[in-house]
Design a protein around this motif. Structure first.
Motif, short mmCIF file in Angstrom:
data_model
loop_
_atom_site.label_atom_id
_atom_site.label_comp_id
_atom_site.label_asym_id
_atom_site.label_seq_id
_atom_site.Cartn_x
_atom_site.Cartn_y
_atom_site.Cartn_z
N ARG A 72 0.86 -1.19 0.00
CA ARG A 72 0.00 0.00 0.00
C ARG A 72 0.89 1.23 0.00
O ARG A 72 2.05 1.18 0.45
CB ARG A 72 -0.90 0.01 1.24
CG ARG A 72 -0.15 0.26 2.53
CD ARG A 72 -1.04 0.18 3.76
NE ARG A 72 -0.38 0.67 4.97
CZ ARG A 72 0.43 -0.07 5.73
NH1 ARG A 72 0.70 -1.32 5.41
NH2 ARG A 72 0.99 0.47 6.82
N PRO B 298 -1.01 7.31 6.79
CA PRO B 298 -2.06 6.78 7.67
C PRO B 298 -3.27 6.26 6.92
O PRO B 298 -3.97 5.38 7.40
CB PRO B 298 -2.42 7.98 8.56
CG PRO B 298 -1.97 9.18 7.78
CD PRO B 298 -0.74 8.75 7.05
N ASN B 299 -3.53 6.78 5.72
CA ASN B 299 -4.70 6.36 4.96
C ASN B 299 -4.32 5.66 3.65
O ASN B 299 -5.10 5.63 2.70
CB ASN B 299 -5.60 7.56 4.66
CG ASN B 299 -6.17 8.17 5.92
OD1 ASN B 299 -6.53 7.46 6.85
ND2 ASN B 299 -6.24 9.49 5.96
N GLY B 300 -3.10 5.14 3.60
CA GLY B 300 -2.66 4.51 2.37
C GLY B 300 -2.57 5.49 1.23
O GLY B 300 -2.71 5.11 0.06
N GLY C 124 -4.59 7.51 0.34
CA GLY C 124 -5.89 7.78 -0.28
C GLY C 124 -6.02 7.15 -1.66
O GLY C 124 -6.85 7.57 -2.48
N THR D 186 -14.09 -4.81 3.64
CA THR D 186 -12.68 -4.63 3.91
C THR D 186 -12.06 -5.99 4.20
O THR D 186 -12.67 -6.85 4.85
CB THR D 186 -12.49 -3.71 5.13
OG1 THR D 186 -13.11 -2.45 4.85
CG2 THR D 186 -11.02 -3.48 5.42
N SER E 10 -5.90 0.11 9.17
CA SER E 10 -7.19 0.79 9.19
C SER E 10 -7.97 0.40 7.94
O SER E 10 -7.41 -0.14 6.98
CB SER E 10 -6.98 2.31 9.21
OG SER E 10 -6.43 2.75 7.97
N LYS F 131 -9.10 2.34 5.68
CA LYS F 131 -8.60 3.09 4.53
C LYS F 131 -7.28 2.52 4.02
O LYS F 131 -7.04 2.45 2.81
CB LYS F 131 -8.45 4.56 4.89
CG LYS F 131 -9.79 5.28 5.08
CD LYS F 131 -9.60 6.77 5.36
CE LYS F 131 -10.95 7.46 5.48
NZ LYS F 131 -10.80 8.92 5.78
N GLN F 132 -6.41 2.10 4.93
CA GLN F 132 -5.16 1.48 4.51
C GLN F 132 -5.42 0.15 3.80
O GLN F 132 -4.78 -0.16 2.78
CB GLN F 132 -4.26 1.24 5.73
CG GLN F 132 -3.63 2.49 6.31
CD GLN F 132 -2.86 2.20 7.58
OE1 GLN F 132 -3.28 1.38 8.41
NE2 GLN F 132 -1.73 2.86 7.75
N LYS G 57 -8.12 -0.74 2.17
CA LYS G 57 -8.74 -0.51 0.86
C LYS G 57 -7.78 0.13 -0.14
O LYS G 57 -8.08 0.17 -1.34
CB LYS G 57 -9.99 0.34 1.03
CG LYS G 57 -11.13 -0.42 1.70
CD LYS G 57 -12.39 0.42 1.83
CE LYS G 57 -13.52 -0.40 2.46
NZ LYS G 57 -14.76 0.39 2.62
N ALA G 58 -6.64 0.62 0.34
CA ALA G 58 -5.63 1.19 -0.55
C ALA G 58 -4.54 0.18 -0.88
O ALA G 58 -3.53 0.52 -1.50
CB ALA G 58 -5.01 2.43 0.09
#
Length: 367
Positions: A280, A284-286, A288, A316, A326, A328-329, A331-332
């Motif tokens: 990824r 923190p959120n990959g 995005g 997820t 997380s 978001k991570q 899903k990225a």
């Protein structure tokens, strides 16, 4: 097209295809016999099945028997449902859905936690009511190699059986000891529609799929000599080429890690099969990253946003959640898988396309 989804399925080996052709003969041929028939054609087909059984068995530990199934999912169902009805099933949080869903519908179940490196935590104790422990050898999403020897020991100390989903390990690395081992042909360059359950001598199973009593009264249904033959030759090829294939995979791994050095690796760097790279963008959120857009813009590269069995569900990844990512991570994240027939040029071309498409989203993987 560049195929980098070896965890979902593998290309059929030409040797396996050739072995299958004889058993596809129609009128005028002699290869379409039922292996459970007593006449000459049936006996020929049965001989082909038994040869394949021996070839498949050669990749398992000594002291067990091979039961052919329609795939690993059926093998896992047979192991869980056929091994007893009293007591609970304990399984790791990163097992395949075939284990999780079957365990949860077969009676009581417990979930074993997993460390951030993607390995099932050996410091935890088994619940006292455990009758069966389920732990895969190589995870299908992140490629981490599990401490199967230790968990087999824990199961024995608890008077429980141990089932290993070795789908991603079989034919690639040595399959470790267990009471039952589930595998699938199409993950080692064999045909789809056939798998096997290896059962240690002394372990008895109840019949789950009833009917004609084939496969020693444990699994009913007419076997396909064509699929068995393809599976057998694929297993034999994997056994003979194991060191060569592993060396090739290792070279591709190191090149891919260089090309994706700015991406974060999900799971252990070392305790994993190096034909699986789940990554990824950092942050923190990959970063995005929109993986659906990435896959659309790299449509000539076949890779995965996670396990193929769960893709399109919108859920997820339970595996990535279990190791602490997380939503978001997770899903990225993307999964790249390669093997015997992947070339270095394909790895380099795919990396250039994926990195360019990620950058086009305004994402710098190392940011």
């Amino acid at each position: 097209m560049i195929y980098l989804d070896y965890q979902a399925t593998t290309p059929l080996a030409p040797e396996a295809r050739d072995a299958m052709l004889r058993w596809m003969d129609g009128p005028g041929g002699s290869g379409f016999g039922n292996p459970h028939s007593p006449h000459r054609m049936g006996r020929q087909a049965a001989a082909a099945v038994e040869l394949a059984r021996d070839q498949v068995a050669a990749l398992f530990p000594a002291g067990g028997r091979v039961i052919f199934t329609s795939g690993a999912t059926e093998a896992i169902n047979l192991a869980i449902r056929g091994s007893g009805s009293t007591g609970a099933v304990s399984y790791s949080a990163i097992e395949h859905a075939a284990v999780i869903d079957t365990a949860e519908t077969a009676g009581r179940s417990h979930v074993l936690n997993v460390a951030r490196n993607g390995q099932c935590n050996t410091r935890q104790d088994l619940p006292n009511d455990t009758r069966l422990v389920c732990l895969m050898q190589v995870n299908n999403e992140i490629g981490t190699i599990q401490p199967t020897v230790e968990w087999h020991r824990k199961a024995k100390a608890n008077n429980a059986l141990y089932l290993c989903d070795a789908v991603q390990a079989y034919g690639k690395i040595e399959v470790t000891g267990a009471d039952m081992i589930a595998v699938s042909a199409h993950k080692l360059h064999g045909p789809k529609g056939i798998g096997a359950l290896w059962v240690r001598d002394g372990v008895d199973l109840d019949e789950v799929q009833t009917g004609g009593g084939q496969e020693n009264g444990v699994r009913s249904g007419t076997l396909s000599p064509m699929l068995c033959a393809g599976f057998g030759v694929a297993a034999q090829e994997a056994r003979e080429r194991m060191a060569e294939d592993a060396e090739h995979v290792e070279k591709l791994w190191h090149r891919a890690r260089d090309l994706f050095e700015e991406w974060e690796l999900n799971g252990s760097e070392d305790a994993r099969w190096h034909g699986n790279m789940n990554i990824r963008p950092k942050g923190p959120n990959g970063g995005g990253l929109d993986v659906n857009r990435l896959m659309s813009e790299c449509r000539e590269v076949m890779f995965s946003a996670g396990s193929a069995c769960a893709s399109g569900s919108g859920r997820t990844s339970h595996v990535l959640e279990a190791i602490g990512l997380s939503a978001k991570q997770a899903k990225a994240s993307i999964r790249l898988g390669w093997g015997r027939y992947t070339t270095m040029e394909e790895i380099e071309t795919a990396a250039a396309k994926i990195n360019a498409a990620a950058k086009a989203q305004g994402i710098e993987a190392g940011a």
